[in-house]
Design a protein around this motif. Sequence first.
Motif, PDB file in Angstrom:
ATOM      1  N   GLY A 107      54.307 -10.504 -13.782  1.00 52.81           N
ATOM      2  CA  GLY A 107      55.445  -9.774 -13.232  1.00 52.81           C
ATOM      3  C   GLY A 107      55.988 -10.349 -11.944  1.00 52.81           C
ATOM      4  N   ASN A 108      55.498 -11.529 -11.524  1.00 55.19           N
ATOM      5  CA  ASN A 108      56.089 -12.225 -10.390  1.00 55.19           C
ATOM      6  C   ASN A 108      57.372 -12.910 -10.843  1.00 55.19           C
ATOM      7  N   LYS A 130      55.295  -9.692  -7.371  1.00 56.46           N
ATOM      8  CA  LYS A 130      55.568  -8.393  -7.970  1.00 56.46           C
ATOM      9  C   LYS A 130      55.510  -7.303  -6.906  1.00 56.46           C
TER      10      LYS A 130
END
Length: 273
Positions: A107-108, A130
């Motif tokens: 999710g970065n 994230k």
Amino acid sequence: MQINTIISQLKFPEGPVFDFEGNLWFVEIKGGNLSRWNGEHLDRFDVDGTPNGAMTDRNGCIWFCDSGRGEIRIFNPADQSFRSVCNQTMEGQRLVRPNDLIFDRNGNLLFSDHADGREKPVSTICVLPKDGNRAKVISRDKYFTNGLAFRSDGKTLIFAETYRQQLWIAEWNADFLELSHEKHFAKAGSGPWGPDGMAFDEQGNLYTAVFNESCIQVYDGCGQLIRTLPCPGTRPTSCAFDPSGKLGLVVTEAERGEIISYPGFGTGLPIYH
């Protein structure tokens, strides 16, 4: 080879991405719009800025680079609201001209900031952790960083350095936010421009839009050019695969202001959200 025009009369389209409902999103750089096409209707949303690459998250929101504002921004289609999530690095430097973006498996958000690096190597690749609001610079000293794509392992990143006609390959550590072992992957284009946006097919071949050269170049896993797809316009800017398989490979083309499709090219690798 069959090539279909699916949308026309656009103002410098870029950054195609499909959401979970099958809508095609893209930006119109010179129109200042984030645009959505559902197969029949085109909706435009004025971003009050200069949008570049776009990407969808798991909630159905559209993240995009705003090179005019120097920001990473989010659009929520549910209430048609915009918000900025990042405009500076961890060192306190303002983003200059963020350009293209992609999520990793954690999710970065990785993105390029070309910073007008046409004549000087001032362009970077960055990552926004994230839930963070400041970006970490993970690659420096490039000439106009551009498109990015992950291989299926989620650990191998390829990105474009447009004004050196270069594709780079590097190892990405999503836990420590580190990019390492950068090396040459392939030459793309004859200059002065070069590779722009890109996408992987299901076999791991990389499809790369070569700006101002009327083509999509296809590279195998070793960086060897294995195919060249002709483009009706001279300025393809980016490409994406339709997850439904209906449209095949979708390409944004800026000279003619069109989005075109190459049916029969499969669904491509799934992207991270």
